[in-house]
Design a protein around this motif. Sequence first.
Motif, PDB file in Angstrom:
ATOM      1  N   THR A  17       0.818  -1.216   0.000  1.00 35.94           N
ATOM      2  CA  THR A  17       0.000   0.000   0.000  1.00 35.94           C
ATOM      3  C   THR A  17       0.850   1.264   0.000  1.00 35.94           C
ATOM      4  N   THR A  18       2.020   1.208   0.604  1.00 37.04           N
ATOM      5  CA  THR A  18       2.889   2.383   0.653  1.00 37.04           C
ATOM      6  C   THR A  18       3.170   2.939  -0.736  1.00 37.04           C
ATOM      7  N   TYR A  19       3.386   2.066  -1.703  1.00 35.87           N
ATOM      8  CA  TYR A  19       3.799   2.531  -3.032  1.00 35.87           C
ATOM      9  C   TYR A  19       2.671   3.262  -3.769  1.00 35.87           C
ATOM     10  N   LEU A  20       1.444   2.994  -3.355  1.00 37.56           N
ATOM     11  CA  LEU A  20       0.311   3.763  -3.889  1.00 37.56           C
ATOM     12  C   LEU A  20       0.189   5.098  -3.156  1.00 37.56           C
ATOM     13  N   LYS A  21       0.478   5.100  -1.870  1.00 42.06           N
ATOM     14  CA  LYS A  21       0.360   6.314  -1.061  1.00 42.06           C
ATOM     15  C   LYS A  21       1.451   7.329  -1.383  1.00 42.06           C
ATOM     16  N   THR A  22       2.602   6.853  -1.859  1.00 34.17           N
ATOM     17  CA  THR A  22       3.719   7.755  -2.144  1.00 34.17           C
ATOM     18  C   THR A  22       3.828   8.107  -3.626  1.00 34.17           C
ATOM     19  N   GLY A  23       2.948   7.558  -4.447  1.00 34.33           N
ATOM     20  CA  GLY A  23       3.016   7.827  -5.877  1.00 34.33           C
ATOM     21  C   GLY A  23       4.108   7.051  -6.584  1.00 34.33           C
ATOM     22  N   THR A  24       4.724   6.081  -5.893  1.00 34.88           N
ATOM     23  CA  THR A  24       5.783   5.284  -6.497  1.00 34.88           C
ATOM     24  C   THR A  24       5.224   4.356  -7.568  1.00 34.88           C
ATOM     25  N   LEU A  25       4.049   3.778  -7.307  1.00 39.84           N
ATOM     26  CA  LEU A  25       3.342   2.945  -8.274  1.00 39.84           C
ATOM     27  C   LEU A  25       1.943   3.505  -8.484  1.00 39.84           C
ATOM     28  N   GLN A  26       1.384   3.250  -9.638  1.00 36.86           N
ATOM     29  CA  GLN A  26       0.045   3.735  -9.951  1.00 36.86           C
ATOM     30  C   GLN A  26      -1.033   2.715  -9.621  1.00 36.86           C
ATOM     31  N   GLU A  27      -0.679   1.447  -9.643  1.00 32.66           N
ATOM     32  CA  GLU A  27      -1.637   0.393  -9.300  1.00 32.66           C
ATOM     33  C   GLU A  27      -0.899  -0.788  -8.689  1.00 32.66           C
ATOM     34  N   ILE A  28      -1.610  -1.547  -7.884  1.00 30.80           N
ATOM     35  CA  ILE A  28      -0.991  -2.620  -7.119  1.00 30.80           C
ATOM     36  C   ILE A  28      -0.484  -3.729  -8.022  1.00 30.80           C
ATOM     37  N   ARG A  29      -1.094  -3.903  -9.198  1.00 31.87           N
ATOM     38  CA  ARG A  29      -0.688  -4.990 -10.086  1.00 31.87           C
ATOM     39  C   ARG A  29       0.725  -4.805 -10.628  1.00 31.87           C
ATOM     40  N   GLN A  30       1.265  -3.609 -10.525  1.00 30.36           N
ATOM     41  CA  GLN A  30       2.647  -3.411 -10.943  1.00 30.36           C
ATOM     42  C   GLN A  30       3.622  -4.209 -10.077  1.00 30.36           C
ATOM     43  N   LEU A  31       3.164  -4.627  -8.900  1.00 30.30           N
ATOM     44  CA  LEU A  31       4.019  -5.436  -8.026  1.00 30.30           C
ATOM     45  C   LEU A  31       4.159  -6.870  -8.519  1.00 30.30           C
ATOM     46  N   LYS A  32       3.342  -7.286  -9.452  1.00 26.21           N
ATOM     47  CA  LYS A  32       3.445  -8.654  -9.965  1.00 26.21           C
ATOM     48  C   LYS A  32       4.836  -8.907 -10.541  1.00 26.21           C
ATOM     49  N   GLN A  33       5.385  -7.927 -11.229  1.00 27.89           N
ATOM     50  CA  GLN A  33       6.737  -8.065 -11.768  1.00 27.89           C
ATOM     51  C   GLN A  33       7.759  -8.225 -10.644  1.00 27.89           C
ATOM     52  N   VAL A  34       7.548  -7.504  -9.546  1.00 34.22           N
ATOM     53  CA  VAL A  34       8.454  -7.608  -8.405  1.00 34.22           C
ATOM     54  C   VAL A  34       8.438  -9.025  -7.845  1.00 34.22           C
ATOM     55  N   PHE A  35       7.250  -9.550  -7.575  1.00 33.98           N
ATOM     56  CA  PHE A  35       7.151 -10.888  -7.002  1.00 33.98           C
ATOM     57  C   PHE A  35       7.635 -11.954  -7.977  1.00 33.98           C
ATOM     58  N   ASP A  36       7.214 -11.861  -9.230  1.00 36.07           N
ATOM     59  CA  ASP A  36       7.597 -12.881 -10.211  1.00 36.07           C
ATOM     60  C   ASP A  36       9.109 -12.958 -10.374  1.00 36.07           C
ATOM     61  N   GLN A  37       9.759 -11.810 -10.522  1.00 36.49           N
ATOM     62  CA  GLN A  37      11.206 -11.822 -10.743  1.00 36.49           C
ATOM     63  C   GLN A  37      11.960 -12.294  -9.503  1.00 36.49           C
ATOM     64  N   CYS A  38      11.468 -11.904  -8.324  1.00 37.86           N
ATOM     65  CA  CYS A  38      12.130 -12.351  -7.102  1.00 37.86           C
ATOM     66  C   CYS A  38      11.977 -13.858  -6.917  1.00 37.86           C
ATOM     67  N   PHE A  39      10.787 -14.390  -7.143  1.00 36.26           N
ATOM     68  CA  PHE A  39      10.596 -15.829  -7.025  1.00 36.26           C
ATOM     69  C   PHE A  39      11.475 -16.576  -8.022  1.00 36.26           C
ATOM     70  N   ASP A  40      11.550 -16.087  -9.250  1.00 31.47           N
ATOM     71  CA  ASP A  40      12.379 -16.736 -10.268  1.00 31.47           C
ATOM     72  C   ASP A  40      13.854 -16.713  -9.898  1.00 31.47           C
ATOM     73  N   ALA A  41      14.284 -15.632  -9.231  1.00 24.85           N
ATOM     74  CA  ALA A  41      15.701 -15.490  -8.875  1.00 24.85           C
ATOM     75  C   ALA A  41      16.032 -16.123  -7.529  1.00 24.85           C
ATOM     76  N   GLY A  42      15.040 -16.613  -6.809  1.00 21.23           N
ATOM     77  CA  GLY A  42      15.285 -17.196  -5.497  1.00 21.23           C
ATOM     78  C   GLY A  42      15.483 -16.174  -4.397  1.00 21.23           C
ATOM     79  N   VAL A  43      14.879 -14.984  -4.565  1.00 23.29           N
ATOM     80  CA  VAL A  43      14.959 -13.924  -3.568  1.00 23.29           C
ATOM     81  C   VAL A  43      13.699 -13.942  -2.707  1.00 23.29           C
ATOM     82  N   ASP A  44      13.862 -14.006  -1.404  1.00 20.89           N
ATOM     83  CA  ASP A  44      12.715 -14.031  -0.494  1.00 20.89           C
ATOM     84  C   ASP A  44      12.066 -12.654  -0.376  1.00 20.89           C
ATOM     85  N   ILE A  45      10.745 -12.665  -0.158  1.00 22.29           N
ATOM     86  CA  ILE A  45       9.983 -11.448   0.093  1.00 22.29           C
ATOM     87  C   ILE A  45       9.159 -11.643   1.355  1.00 22.29           C
TER      88      ILE A  45
END
Length: 371
Positions: A278-306
């Motif tokens: 939610t922070t990224y919507l409140k700060t104007g960093t992201l426009q919609e929550i679905r933009q985080l899908k790339q964050v999760f997908d790439q981290c899971f593929d790379a073996g990075v924990d979230i």
Amino acid sequence: MKFGFWYCKDPDKFKRTRQNREQIIRIIEEVLVALYAELHRHLGGSVVPRILWRYLERSESDLIERFSNYPEFEDFYTRPRNTLDEYLELHTIVEGVQTAEALPYFIYRLMRGAYIFENLAYLELRYTPYLRTNPNLDQSRRIEQMTEIAQIVGRSSRLKEYPIVSSQILCMHSKLPYEVNRAIVDLAAQMPENICAIDLAGGDAYYGERMEEFIELFEYARSLNIKATCHLYETEGHYPELLPFLNRIGHGIQIPLRYPHLLKEVAQRKQCLEVCPTTYLKTGTLQEIRQLKQVFDQCFDAGVDIAICTDNAGLNDVRLPFEYETLLTQDVIGFEELQACQDAAFRHAFAWQYAQRPASLLDRLLKSEAS
């Protein structure tokens, strides 16, 4: 004689089974209700607007005169901002009232809500202790008072009626002088029973001109065996030279979004991203929550924990289970990915001393009963 899934011809054995089952139910109800871990929550931004408003009313604060009624205050306090700097300005409102006298009031209500409404078993509270000291004192005396602030936070967050395992992360600040930030590291070393790590906050866009200084401070913390996280790669700040000093990365979403080549070394260091949707919507960093899908997908593929976190639950008007639900309903992650993030939160928690998360312990109890 039948009892759930069990069939028993021996009445005495059935009685023992029923007593065991009742005992396990009591344990589940009284001890294992809390299930989740929160790794990134600011003490200032965690104050629910209604609680802050009531405190301002009771203390007859001049701040309340800026608003004609509570709905106007709540709208001001929780509405989205255009930039991270504008968002961080809201912290100054709460920091000014979270004095040594007022901290128990705020922390009690914070812990109560975290246990009852969020099912938290583990909570790391982060804040800058210097900003809770008396501003009328000189710098050296304010540094001395930081110890009292940390002790108050420690005592106030340990409540028998709301049994959450909790610890503190002390935040150095990009706008505080070197002497204060070094004293914050020293304080963390002096109080390991209350403080589990240090952080650097204040907006990652301001780190660059003081980079050598901050690297020195993180090196100093490491020499004292203090764990570290840092507000990094949240917005514009691109400082890969800080990454080697960190156990976790506060936010870090710009790594998979803009610098994915760094994911390999993040995975090799077994660092965890503290993602606060939610922070990224409140700060104007992201426009919609679905933009985080790339964050999760790439981290899971790379073996990075979230670890999924709330950051500022009061400012964001959100609780941790709501963050989970939003990510699921917006198809950012699935249930298996959510489970992995919840497991990662306990695995990377600085002060969680158990091999398993509470849900696993509960599952083990139920399997033991069945056998």
